[in-house]
Design an enzyme around this catalytic site. Structure first.
Site, PDB file in Angstrom:
ATOM      1  N   HIS A   1     -21.390  53.454  43.481  1.00 16.30           N
ATOM      2  CA  HIS A   1     -22.102  54.725  43.634  1.00 16.30           C
ATOM      3  C   HIS A   1     -21.115  55.872  43.837  1.00 16.30           C
ATOM      4  O   HIS A   1     -21.274  56.963  43.271  1.00 16.30           O
ATOM      5  CB  HIS A   1     -23.059  54.656  44.825  1.00 16.30           C
ATOM      6  CG  HIS A   1     -24.197  53.709  44.639  1.00 16.30           C
ATOM      7  ND1 HIS A   1     -25.513  54.115  44.688  1.00 16.30           N
ATOM      8  CD2 HIS A   1     -24.234  52.370  44.404  1.00 16.30           C
ATOM      9  CE1 HIS A   1     -26.308  53.074  44.495  1.00 16.30           C
ATOM     10  NE2 HIS A   1     -25.545  51.998  44.330  1.00 16.30           N
TER      11      HIS A   1
ATOM     12  N   ASP B   1     -28.219  60.072  47.464  1.00 14.07           N
ATOM     13  CA  ASP B   1     -28.441  58.743  46.902  1.00 14.07           C
ATOM     14  C   ASP B   1     -29.775  58.198  47.400  1.00 14.07           C
ATOM     15  O   ASP B   1     -30.499  58.859  48.154  1.00 14.07           O
ATOM     16  CB  ASP B   1     -27.272  57.832  47.302  1.00 14.07           C
ATOM     17  CG  ASP B   1     -26.898  56.839  46.222  1.00 14.07           C
ATOM     18  OD1 ASP B   1     -27.805  56.344  45.525  1.00 14.07           O
ATOM     19  OD2 ASP B   1     -25.696  56.540  46.069  1.00 14.07           O
TER      20      ASP B   1
ATOM     21  N   ALA C   1      -7.202  46.040  38.326  1.00 15.74           N
ATOM     22  CA  ALA C   1      -7.043  45.968  36.876  1.00 15.74           C
ATOM     23  C   ALA C   1      -7.500  47.276  36.244  1.00 15.74           C
ATOM     24  O   ALA C   1      -8.586  47.774  36.568  1.00 15.74           O
ATOM     25  CB  ALA C   1      -7.869  44.813  36.316  1.00 15.74           C
TER      26      ALA C   1
ATOM     27  N   GLN D   1      -9.376  48.693  33.970  1.00 13.47           N
ATOM     28  CA  GLN D   1     -10.432  48.163  33.106  1.00 13.47           C
ATOM     29  C   GLN D   1     -10.559  48.911  31.786  1.00 13.47           C
ATOM     30  O   GLN D   1     -10.710  48.304  30.724  1.00 13.47           O
ATOM     31  CB  GLN D   1     -11.771  48.160  33.863  1.00 13.47           C
ATOM     32  CG  GLN D   1     -12.928  47.580  33.066  1.00 13.47           C
ATOM     33  CD  GLN D   1     -14.039  47.081  33.941  1.00 13.47           C
ATOM     34  OE1 GLN D   1     -13.851  46.142  34.711  1.00 13.47           O
ATOM     35  NE2 GLN D   1     -15.210  47.686  33.841  1.00 13.47           N
TER      36      GLN D   1
ATOM     37  N   HIS E   1     -21.023  41.386  34.976  1.00 18.12           N
ATOM     38  CA  HIS E   1     -22.158  41.241  35.885  1.00 18.12           C
ATOM     39  C   HIS E   1     -23.284  42.208  35.553  1.00 18.12           C
ATOM     40  O   HIS E   1     -24.333  42.177  36.178  1.00 18.12           O
ATOM     41  CB  HIS E   1     -21.701  41.470  37.323  1.00 18.12           C
ATOM     42  CG  HIS E   1     -21.203  42.867  37.572  1.00 18.12           C
ATOM     43  ND1 HIS E   1     -20.224  43.469  36.807  1.00 18.12           N
ATOM     44  CD2 HIS E   1     -21.542  43.784  38.518  1.00 18.12           C
ATOM     45  CE1 HIS E   1     -19.996  44.685  37.271  1.00 18.12           C
ATOM     46  NE2 HIS E   1     -20.775  44.898  38.292  1.00 18.12           N
TER      47      HIS E   1
ATOM     48  N   SER F   1     -20.243  49.246  34.229  1.00 17.34           N
ATOM     49  CA  SER F   1     -19.501  48.285  33.420  1.00 17.34           C
ATOM     50  C   SER F   1     -20.115  48.124  32.037  1.00 17.34           C
ATOM     51  O   SER F   1     -19.394  48.004  31.034  1.00 17.34           O
ATOM     52  CB  SER F   1     -19.431  46.930  34.122  1.00 17.34           C
ATOM     53  OG  SER F   1     -18.587  46.996  35.256  1.00 17.34           O
TER      54      SER F   1
ATOM     55  N   GLU G   1     -18.985  51.014  29.998  1.00 17.27           N
ATOM     56  CA  GLU G   1     -17.571  50.924  29.640  1.00 17.27           C
ATOM     57  C   GLU G   1     -17.341  49.900  28.533  1.00 17.27           C
ATOM     58  O   GLU G   1     -16.528  50.123  27.629  1.00 17.27           O
ATOM     59  CB  GLU G   1     -16.749  50.604  30.882  1.00 17.27           C
ATOM     60  CG  GLU G   1     -16.706  51.764  31.861  1.00 17.27           C
ATOM     61  CD  GLU G   1     -16.021  51.426  33.175  1.00 17.27           C
ATOM     62  OE1 GLU G   1     -15.345  50.388  33.232  1.00 17.27           O
ATOM     63  OE2 GLU G   1     -16.162  52.207  34.137  1.00 17.27           O
TER      64      GLU G   1
ATOM     65  N   ASP H   1     -30.085  45.931  40.040  1.00 16.61           N
ATOM     66  CA  ASP H   1     -30.526  46.325  38.701  1.00 16.61           C
ATOM     67  C   ASP H   1     -29.936  45.475  37.591  1.00 16.61           C
ATOM     68  O   ASP H   1     -30.329  45.613  36.433  1.00 16.61           O
ATOM     69  CB  ASP H   1     -30.136  47.777  38.446  1.00 16.61           C
ATOM     70  CG  ASP H   1     -28.619  47.965  38.443  1.00 16.61           C
ATOM     71  OD1 ASP H   1     -27.959  47.441  39.360  1.00 16.61           O
ATOM     72  OD2 ASP H   1     -28.093  48.636  37.538  1.00 16.61           O
ATOM     73  N   GLN H   2     -28.995  44.604  37.924  1.00 17.31           N
ATOM     74  CA  GLN H   2     -28.188  43.955  36.884  1.00 17.31           C
ATOM     75  C   GLN H   2     -29.020  43.089  35.946  1.00 17.31           C
ATOM     76  O   GLN H   2     -28.774  43.052  34.735  1.00 17.31           O
ATOM     77  CB  GLN H   2     -27.076  43.145  37.542  1.00 17.31           C
ATOM     78  CG  GLN H   2     -26.095  44.006  38.322  1.00 17.31           C
ATOM     79  CD  GLN H   2     -25.189  43.211  39.252  1.00 17.31           C
ATOM     80  OE1 GLN H   2     -25.172  41.974  39.226  1.00 17.31           O
ATOM     81  NE2 GLN H   2     -24.436  43.905  40.091  1.00 17.31           N
TER      82      GLN H   2
END
Length: 477
Positions: free
Chosen positions: A33, A132, A349, A351, A366, A371, A374, A390-391
Site C-alpha cells: 500500500h 486507505d 531483487a 524486480q 502471488h 505484481s 509489473e 484480493d489475490q
C-alpha cells in the site's frame, strides 16, 4: 468559527491550475500500500502540489530515497506507532515484519495514531487527505475540519465490488452467510463472469466480517472508509475490465476516479543487478521463469517445500526472489545451482529490471495487483499462486483473460503439490498451450505498459482534485 484560506482561494482571478494544493497521504502499514501511495505522491508533486506523506518512523526510513526534484514538495511526517500490550514484536511497524496472525494487532496499534493525525490535520488543514481502507475513524475527523477526503484503493474494482455496497458492509447484511455462497459471483454483478472465491478462500472472507483483536472487522473498516469519503480513487483503467469500474460507481453512488494502472519505472538497480544480470545473460531468450511472492506472503513449511520441489521438477530455469529462505528443503539450493537451472536470491531483487530482461519468459506470482501489473506490462504470461485478500480474484480475472494459469489446488484447504506447480509451469513456459497465454499477455501489455494512456488518467485525476478543492475550510477557534 474562524476561516482560513490561501491567497489563491481569496483571489478568484488566479487561474484554477495555479491554485496549488496541500495533500496529505495516509496509507495502511503495508508496503504493498505504501509504495503506490508514494508513487501517487510523486506524480502530484510533479504537478507542483505540496504533499505530506504520513507513516510511522521505521516505514518512512525504509522508503526509497526521494529524488532531489521532489525534496521541496514532499514532506515525510513520522507518527510514532503506539505500543500495545502484546501481539507485536519490537520494531514491527508493517505487515512484512509480522505473520498474518498478528496483523489485527498492527491494526489496533494503527488505530492509536488517531490523536496524532488529528492534531496534524487541525494544525495544517490540508486541502485533501487521501486515505486507505483501514483508517475508518478518519473520514468524520476530516469532515468536521472541512478537509476533502478520498479513499485510494490500491486494489482493483472487482475486489471492492465483491464486498457489496457500503450499506452491506456497514450493517453486516451480506446475504452470503456460508462459505459456499462466496464460490459464485455475488447477485449484484449483472454481467457474466467466473470471478468468485475458491472454497478455501471463502473462510478468510467470512473471517474478515468478524470483529478481531483490533475491535473492528476489516469489512466494517472498508465500509466506513468508502461511505464516509468524497470520492474513491482506484488503480484501474477502463481499457481493461472497465465494466467493474462502472459497477463500483453504481454500488456506492459517488465519484470513482480511475488512476490508470500506474505502471512503475525501474530505478537505479544498485549492486544486486550486476550478479543477477550475469546469470540471466547466460540463459536463452524467454526461457526463465521469475518467481516472487511479494513481501507480505508468508509460506508455511509445506507450502515452500512443494513450491521448491515443483520448480526443481519442472526443469525450467528459474530465478526465485525469496527473502525468507529458512524453510527450503535440505540441499535444494546446492542442487539447483550445481545444475545451473536455478538461483534462489535472498537479497532485495530489482524486480522491474529482472522482468524487463529478454531471458525472462514467465512470472510465477502471488497475484498482488502491483505484481500483476509489473509482469503484464512486459508481456509475460503468469503462473498464479494466490494466497490472501484480493489475490484470488485477481487470478480469476486474469485466467478469464487467458494471460496465465492458476496452479491447481485442493478446493477444501488450498494445498498444492510439487506436481501441480510443475505442470502449470510447463503448460505456460514450454507446452503448446503456452503459445496462447504468451500471445494474450503480449496483447494485454499494449494496455498495461502504455504510459501515455495511464498518465492521461492521472492528469484527469489531478484536475478532479483541483476542481473539488474547498475554498473555505472551517477551523476551531
Amino acid at each position: 468559527m474562524a476561516s482560513s484560506s490561501s491567497e489563491a482561494d481569496q483571489n478568484p482571478s488566479i487561474p484554477m491550475e495555479a491554485k496549488k494544493l496541500h495533500i496529505a497521504m495516509f496509507p495502511w502499514l503495508a508496503f504493498g500500500h505504501i509504495i503506490p501511495f508514494l508513487d501517487l505522491s510523486k506524480f502530484l508533486a510533479s504537478k507542483g502540489h505540496k504533499i505530506t506523506f504520513i507513516s510511522t518512523p521505521r516505514n518512512i526510513d525504509r522508503l526509497p530515497k526521494i529524488s532531489p526534484e521532489f525534496a521541496s514538495s514532499i514532506t515525510l511526517l513520522k507518527l510514532p506507532l503506539p505500543k500495545i500490550d502484546d501481539g507485536l514484536p519490537p520494531n514491527a511497524e508493517a505487515t512484512m515484519d509480522i505473520s498474518n496472525d498478528n496483523i489485527p494487532y498492527l491494526k489496533k496499534a494503527y488505530d492509536g495514531l488517531e490523536p496524532d493525525l488529528t492534531n496534524f490535520l487541525e494544525n495544517s488543514l490540508p486541502d485533501w487527505i487521501i486515505h486507505d481502507f483501514s483508517s475508518f475513524w478518519l473520514p468524520p475527523i476530516a469532515a468536521k475540519l472541512g478537509i476533502s477526503k478520498a479513499f485510494f484503493s490500491i486494489i482493483n474494482a472487482w475486489f471492492i465490488v465483491n464486498m457489496g455496497s457500503s450499506e452491506t458492509m456497514l450493517k453486516g447484511i451480506d446475504p452470503r452467510t456460508k462459505p459456499e455462497d462466496f464460490t459464485v459471483p455475488p447477485k449484484w454483478v449483472p454481467f457474466e463472469t467466473k470471478v468468485a472465491y475458491k472454497l478455501y478462500e471463502s473462510h478468510w472472507i467470512i473471517g474478515s466480517t468478524n470483529q478481531n483483536i483490533s475491535g473492528v472487522s476489516d469489512t466494517y473498516r472498508t465500509g466506513v472508509s468508502v461511505e464516509g469519503t468524497d470520492a474513491i480513487f482506484i488503480r484501474h483503467c477502463n481499457e481493461f475490465e472497465g465494466q467493474w469500474w462502472k459497477l463500483l460507481e453504481d454500488l456506492h453512488n459517488k465519484p470513482v476516479i480511475p488512476l490508470g494502472l500506474m505502471p512503475p519505472e525501474a530505478n537505479n538497480s544498485g549492486e544486486n543487478w550486476g550478479s543477477i544480470k550475469g546469470w540471466l545473460d547466460n540463459q536463452k531468450k524467454g526461457s526463465v521463469v521469475y518467481v516472487a511472492l511479494g513481501s507480505e506472503v508468508s509460506l508455511n513449511e509445506t507450502q515452500i517445500k512443494e513450491l521448491a520441489l515443483g520448480l526443481e521438477l519442472c526443469g525450467i530455469p528459474f530465478l526465485w526472489a525469496l527473502r525468507k529462505p529458512e524453510n527450503l528443503p535440505d540441499e535444494f539450493e546446492e542442487r539447483v545451482e550445481a545444475t545451473g537451472k536455478g538461483i534462489v536470491w535472498k537479497k532485495w531483487a530489482p524486480q522491474l529490471k529482472i522482468l524487463s530482461h529478454e531471458s525472462v519468459g514467465g512470472f510465477l506470482t502471488h497475484c498482488g495487483w502491483s505484481s500483476c501489473i509489473e509482469g503484464l506490462m512486459f508481456g509475460h504470461p503468469l503462473i498464479m499462486l494466490p494466497f490472501v485478500v484480493d489475490q484470488g480474484l485477481n487470478a480469476r480475472v486474469l485466467q478469464e483473460r487467458e494471460v496465465g494459469v492458476e496452479v491447481a489446488r485442493n478446493e477444501l484447504d488450498g494445498s498444492y503439490t510439487r506436481d501441480s506447480v510443475a505442470d502449470s509451469l510447463r503448460m505456460v513456459m514450454v507446452g503448446n498451450e503456452g503459445k496462447r497465454f504468451k500471445e494474450k499477455a503480449k496483447e494485454v501489455s499494449l494496455v498495461f505498459g502504455d504510459r501515455e494512456l495511464h498518465n492521461r488518467y492521472l492528469n484527469e485525476f489531478v484536475k478532479f482534485l483541483e476542481k473539488k478543492r474547498p475554498l473555505i475550510k472551517p477551523v476551531s477557534t
